[in-house]
Design an enzyme around this catalytic site. Sequence first.
Site, PDB file in Angstrom:
ATOM      1  N   ASP A  35      25.993  63.912   9.949  1.00  0.00           N
ATOM      2  CA  ASP A  35      25.908  64.369   8.128  1.00  0.00           C
ATOM      3  C   ASP A  35      25.143  63.026   7.806  1.00  0.00           C
ATOM      4  O   ASP A  35      24.931  63.064   6.349  1.00  0.00           O
ATOM      5  CB  ASP A  35      26.478  64.763   8.149  1.00  0.00           C
ATOM      6  CG  ASP A  35      26.921  66.247   8.520  1.00  0.00           C
ATOM      7  OD1 ASP A  35      26.015  66.678   9.212  1.00  0.00           O
ATOM      8  OD2 ASP A  35      28.374  66.300   9.195  1.00  0.00           O
ATOM      9  N   GLN A  91      23.741  64.930  14.849  1.00  0.00           N
ATOM     10  CA  GLN A  91      24.893  64.196  15.381  1.00  0.00           C
ATOM     11  C   GLN A  91      25.054  62.796  15.411  1.00  0.00           C
ATOM     12  O   GLN A  91      24.004  62.414  14.366  1.00  0.00           O
ATOM     13  CB  GLN A  91      25.659  63.925  16.262  1.00  0.00           C
ATOM     14  CG  GLN A  91      26.378  65.848  16.839  1.00  0.00           C
ATOM     15  CD  GLN A  91      26.084  66.843  17.257  1.00  0.00           C
ATOM     16  OE1 GLN A  91      24.473  66.185  18.545  1.00  0.00           O
ATOM     17  NE2 GLN A  91      24.945  68.182  16.221  1.00  0.00           N
ATOM     18  N   ARG A 100      32.466  73.695   5.880  1.00  0.00           N
ATOM     19  CA  ARG A 100      33.326  73.327   6.109  1.00  0.00           C
ATOM     20  C   ARG A 100      33.195  71.362   5.047  1.00  0.00           C
ATOM     21  O   ARG A 100      33.039  70.809   4.781  1.00  0.00           O
ATOM     22  CB  ARG A 100      34.531  72.255   7.060  1.00  0.00           C
ATOM     23  CG  ARG A 100      34.790  73.280   8.179  1.00  0.00           C
ATOM     24  CD  ARG A 100      35.269  72.346   9.507  1.00  0.00           C
ATOM     25  NE  ARG A 100      34.539  71.872  10.523  1.00  0.00           N
ATOM     26  CZ  ARG A 100      34.030  71.823  11.369  1.00  0.00           C
ATOM     27  NH1 ARG A 100      35.294  71.325  11.897  1.00  0.00           N
ATOM     28  NH2 ARG A 100      33.150  70.903  12.679  1.00  0.00           N
ATOM     29  N   PRO A 101      34.367  71.408   4.470  1.00  0.00           N
ATOM     30  CA  PRO A 101      34.570  69.675   3.865  1.00  0.00           C
ATOM     31  C   PRO A 101      34.153  68.902   4.221  1.00  0.00           C
ATOM     32  O   PRO A 101      35.687  68.787   5.425  1.00  0.00           O
ATOM     33  CB  PRO A 101      36.002  70.178   2.645  1.00  0.00           C
ATOM     34  CG  PRO A 101      36.338  71.435   3.179  1.00  0.00           C
ATOM     35  CD  PRO A 101      35.438  72.156   4.073  1.00  0.00           C
ATOM     36  N   LYS A 157      19.612  62.942   8.440  1.00  0.00           N
ATOM     37  CA  LYS A 157      18.192  62.172   9.239  1.00  0.00           C
ATOM     38  C   LYS A 157      17.529  64.215   9.240  1.00  0.00           C
ATOM     39  O   LYS A 157      15.986  63.333   9.063  1.00  0.00           O
ATOM     40  CB  LYS A 157      18.717  62.758  10.686  1.00  0.00           C
ATOM     41  CG  LYS A 157      20.308  61.344  10.901  1.00  0.00           C
ATOM     42  CD  LYS A 157      20.720  61.716  12.790  1.00  0.00           C
ATOM     43  CE  LYS A 157      21.026  62.744  12.814  1.00  0.00           C
ATOM     44  NZ  LYS A 157      22.411  63.093  11.859  1.00  0.00           N
ATOM     45  N   THR A 164      28.553  74.696   9.414  1.00  0.00           N
ATOM     46  CA  THR A 164      30.488  75.221   9.388  1.00  0.00           C
ATOM     47  C   THR A 164      30.867  75.394   7.951  1.00  0.00           C
ATOM     48  O   THR A 164      31.745  76.524   7.486  1.00  0.00           O
ATOM     49  CB  THR A 164      31.592  74.695  10.122  1.00  0.00           C
ATOM     50  OG1 THR A 164      31.417  73.447   9.221  1.00  0.00           O
ATOM     51  CG2 THR A 164      31.061  74.685  12.111  1.00  0.00           C
ATOM     52  N   GLY A 195      23.534  70.337  11.780  1.00  0.00           N
ATOM     53  CA  GLY A 195      23.161  71.521  10.453  1.00  0.00           C
ATOM     54  C   GLY A 195      22.293  70.286   9.729  1.00  0.00           C
ATOM     55  O   GLY A 195      22.618  68.951   9.326  1.00  0.00           O
ATOM     56  N   HIS A 196      20.884  70.003   9.775  1.00  0.00           N
ATOM     57  CA  HIS A 196      19.419  69.613   9.109  1.00  0.00           C
ATOM     58  C   HIS A 196      18.544  70.591   7.613  1.00  0.00           C
ATOM     59  O   HIS A 196      18.845  71.582   8.284  1.00  0.00           O
ATOM     60  CB  HIS A 196      18.917  68.745   9.884  1.00  0.00           C
ATOM     61  CG  HIS A 196      18.998  68.226  10.821  1.00  0.00           C
ATOM     62  ND1 HIS A 196      18.320  68.074  11.768  1.00  0.00           N
ATOM     63  CD2 HIS A 196      20.329  67.229  11.272  1.00  0.00           C
ATOM     64  CE1 HIS A 196      18.896  66.446  13.044  1.00  0.00           C
ATOM     65  NE2 HIS A 196      19.761  67.285  12.460  1.00  0.00           N
TER      66      HIS A 196
HETATM   67  P1  IMP Z   1      31.327  70.253  18.279  1.00  0.00           P
HETATM   68  O1  IMP Z   1      29.773  69.081  18.531  1.00  0.00           O
HETATM   69  O2  IMP Z   1      30.366  71.538  17.867  1.00  0.00           O
HETATM   70  O3  IMP Z   1      31.942  70.160  20.435  1.00  0.00           O
HETATM   71  O4  IMP Z   1      32.434  69.475  17.443  1.00  0.00           O
HETATM   72  C1  IMP Z   1      32.264  68.299  17.916  1.00  0.00           C
HETATM   73  C2  IMP Z   1      32.709  67.592  17.027  1.00  0.00           C
HETATM   74  O5  IMP Z   1      31.598  66.625  16.612  1.00  0.00           O
HETATM   75  C3  IMP Z   1      33.432  67.981  15.805  1.00  0.00           C
HETATM   76  O6  IMP Z   1      34.238  66.540  14.590  1.00  0.00           O
HETATM   77  C4  IMP Z   1      32.305  68.442  14.590  1.00  0.00           C
HETATM   78  O7  IMP Z   1      33.107  68.104  13.690  1.00  0.00           O
HETATM   79  C5  IMP Z   1      30.998  67.165  14.904  1.00  0.00           C
HETATM   80  N1  IMP Z   1      30.110  67.863  14.816  1.00  0.00           N
HETATM   81  C6  IMP Z   1      29.538  68.148  15.617  1.00  0.00           C
HETATM   82  N2  IMP Z   1      27.850  68.486  15.282  1.00  0.00           N
HETATM   83  C7  IMP Z   1      28.048  67.605  14.278  1.00  0.00           C
HETATM   84  C8  IMP Z   1      26.555  67.690  12.702  1.00  0.00           C
HETATM   85  O8  IMP Z   1      25.841  68.587  13.302  1.00  0.00           O
HETATM   86  N3  IMP Z   1      27.526  66.707  11.723  1.00  0.00           N
HETATM   87  C9  IMP Z   1      28.345  66.072  11.790  1.00  0.00           C
HETATM   88  N4  IMP Z   1      29.283  66.207  12.774  1.00  0.00           N
HETATM   89  C10 IMP Z   1      28.643  67.091  13.534  1.00  0.00           C
END
Ligand code: IMP
Length: 425
Positions: A12, A223, A302-303, A15, A300, A39-40
């Site tokens: 986040d 990520q 989420r905050p 990018k 998602t 999520g870009h």
């Molecule tokens: P997963 O990638 O859904 O398995 O989640 C594993 C961890 O990576 C969790 O803490 C997610 O919140 C975090 N995560 C996955 N994708 C993103 C992203 O695009 N941005 C920020 N955190 C992410």
Amino acid sequence: MVTVLVGTQWGDEGKGKIVDYLAEEADIVARYQGGANAGHTVFVGERKHVFHLVPSGILHPDKICVIGNGVVVDPVCLAEEVETLEKNGVSVRGRLLIAENAHVTLEYHKLLDRVEEKQKGNGAIGTTGRGIGTTYVDKYSRIGIRVSDFLDEVVFREKLRQALEIKNYLLKTYYGQKPLDFSVLEAESSGLRDFIRPMATDVASYLNQAIKKGKNVLAEGAQGTFLDVDFGTYPYVTASNPISGGACTGLGLPPHLISRVIGVAKAYTTRVGEGPFPTELHGDLAERLRNAGSEFGATTGRPRRCGWFDAVLVRYACRLNGCHEIVITKLDILSGLEKIRVAVAYRHGQSLITEYPLHTRTFREALPIYEEMEGWPDDLSRVRTWQDLPGAARRYLRRIEELVETPIKLVSVGVGRKDILSRQC
Ligand code: IMP
């Protein structure tokens, strides 16, 4: 020539917007890992585009976009994303390629991701629930379904039947869930075959040939470094390698072709999901950063947890990724703060720690040691050059570059394309 863009924090970092900006210089924009967990968000004028699987370079009508073999592809999500983009006037089909050897995420991956998380209770990772880890587990267990299998009706049926036998057993007996119906999954997948087929190709050969012809590739990491399965805050990580090295395995590119690595760092730090975060803030200040920076997950909702800039982490990330330069995003969000803090080391018991500790317990117990700097009251939304930044903002940026031992080349001060300042200006 290949440029790799990586996140130097917990994702986040903004990018998507930087990819959109740098895509001007590229012919091809490629994703190399992760899946629909990303999520870009990119604003073009008033219009907001959110990308999960499609590289944000697609907003440039003359670019080819590529989803590499290192990505896990959810065909349902991809179809929805392409449809939304096309509804918004962005042509995708004909300009998007998908690696035949990328793995697909199916319904059971998503369901298992969610029930596994629930089962973990307090020990949950806080995943996005998009079936990312569960798809990579199947890839490494060698029971995964690749795009080429998905497109081959006979192979797909066989593989799906085998996979469902195991997954349904787990779902029923261990997680107490209803088993999934083979024919429903089969029907859903067969409906998407014609959509995927024209895009599927040998991406590695395509890219290597294009590079030989002088094309420029921008490889886009999803990520961030501290969500990397090897170097992140394990087990609170994603299941892939967002670091720059992931671009080689995730696209089939030899390392010597990568000539530039750009790290992206937010002017403060955020994290979604569980896991240690030494500079995390609570209370009013955290709330202020969250609201000012719209720090809510693009995937998602989420905050996001918010905190001060952690120079120990970003320096480690710059070294690990081999960053030639960094981009600082969301500098405008810090405007109005009287004092700004930057973590320069940690205290752990009686010890002073100056490097990111790979041992998660040590990292969890580490207390940040801060340097405090003057803030600036000015609104940065109209600032267009580095020289026009308030003195305190320039001092903050210069201190960051010193601490992370990497030059800053771009700074972003707003959500739009025009809000990116180049250091050369
Ligand atoms: P997963 O990638 O859904 O398995 O989640 C594993 C961890 O990576 C969790 O803490 C997610 O919140 C975090 N995560 C996955 N994708 C993103 C992203 O695009 N941005 C920020 N955190 C992410």
